[in-house]
Scaffold this motif. Structure first.
Motif, PDB file in Angstrom:
ATOM      1  N   ASN A   1       0.800  -1.226   0.000  1.00 50.15           N
ATOM      2  CA  ASN A   1       0.000   0.000   0.000  1.00 50.15           C
ATOM      3  C   ASN A   1       0.830   1.273   0.000  1.00 50.15           C
TER       4      ASN A   1
ATOM      5  N   ALA B   1       3.037   1.830  -3.854  1.00 49.42           N
ATOM      6  CA  ALA B   1       2.464   3.061  -4.414  1.00 49.42           C
ATOM      7  C   ALA B   1       3.557   4.087  -4.699  1.00 49.42           C
TER       8      ALA B   1
ATOM      9  N   ASN C   1      -4.027   8.040  -7.246  1.00 44.89           N
ATOM     10  CA  ASN C   1      -3.824   7.086  -6.164  1.00 44.89           C
ATOM     11  C   ASN C   1      -5.158   6.754  -5.505  1.00 44.89           C
TER      12      ASN C   1
ATOM     13  N   VAL D   1      -0.846   7.263   1.811  1.00 44.40           N
ATOM     14  CA  VAL D   1      -1.114   7.427   0.381  1.00 44.40           C
ATOM     15  C   VAL D   1      -1.600   8.845   0.087  1.00 44.40           C
TER      16      VAL D   1
END
Length: 262
Positions: A114, A118, A140, A163
């Motif tokens: 995650n 990313a 994202n 994120v």
């Protein structure tokens, strides 16, 4: 329909759920998609569903948690299509565990996909966009848990906060912004995806579990992945050319209610 004709890029976690819906939405709008996942069977089904659409979907097996595999996937887009115009970071892992029971192994597994995965997709994707000199869009897939929390999803919640922070950091990197490269986050609520279906199936009464989750939403249902994919398609397209650093919530009004039974 928003046009993405002539755009080629990467969608991760595209073997099902939102990743598949996004790959199909982009292909329907004329984009070429390199669909990445560890699950080749699911990817093959995604590619088959895209047959006859205006754009194309090419399946590639790969793990975003492996830096070299991410670099190779980005390079494959450039070799296949000449230039990379977008990346959609959708691949994700979720482990349900009470905070006090969360292990180092849980944390590392979530972080690997995650967050680090990313980061690599964004970094090497942005570098490819700079090489192409045609601008680009980084999208994202964050979560409503990027701005809230769940005591049973501590590692996941933390990763989705990360994120969102990653997205905003990219958006304010002026060397990228001046080159027409944008970064935005989509924050979905619950969607009817394999991950959520597995959550329901783990209960003694899966249908009752689904009803309880849906009742928290003013619209009294969870999202079809295609509804979220439409937002992603807009952010990929040139129609969102002045949208940068945004966190677009797609949750059917969940976050707007002070009390979930309002």
């Amino acid at each position: 329909m928003t046009s993405c004709a002539g755009m080629a890029g990467l969608v991760t976690g595209a073997s099902g759920g939102l990743g598949r819906a996004t790959a199909l939405a982009l292909a329907a709008a004329g984009a070429d998609v390199l669909a990445l996942s560890r699950n080749m069977d699911g990817l093959s089904e995604t590619a088959a569903l895209a047959e006859g659409l205006a754009g194309s979907v090419i399946a590639r097996q790969g793990d975003v948690g492996d830096e070299e595999q991410v670099r190779a996937a980005i390079k494959a887009v450039e070799q296949q299509f000449g230039a990379l115009r977008y990346v959609v970071n959708n691949a994700g892992r979720q482990i349900e565990r009470d905070f006090l029971e969360t292990t180092n192994e849980d944390w590392d597994e979530i972080d690997r996909t995650n967050v680090r995965g990313a980061f690599w997709v964004c970094k090497y994707g942005a570098q490819a966009m700079l090489r192409a000199r045609t601008g680009g869009s980084i999208v994202n897939i964050a979560s409503v848990l990027s701005v809230s929390a769940d005591p049973m999803l501590t590692a996941y919640t933390t990763s989705k906060h990360a994120v969102l922070g990653l997205t905003r950091s990219i958006a304010v990197t002026r060397s990228l912004a001046r080159s027409g490269i944008r970064a935005n986050a989509v924050l979905p609520g619950d969607m009817d995806t394999p991950m959520v279906q597995q959550y329901f199936a783990a209960h003694d009464d899966p249908e009752e579990a689904r009803r309880q989750v849906a009742s928290a939403y003013p619209v009294e249902r969870i999202a079809d992945p295609a509804e979220v994919a439409n937002v992603v398609r807009f952010l990929v397209s040139d129609e969102s050319s002045f949208v940068n650093g945004a966190a677009i919530v797609v949750d059917g009004g969940l976050g707007a209610a002070l009390y979930t039974n309002a």
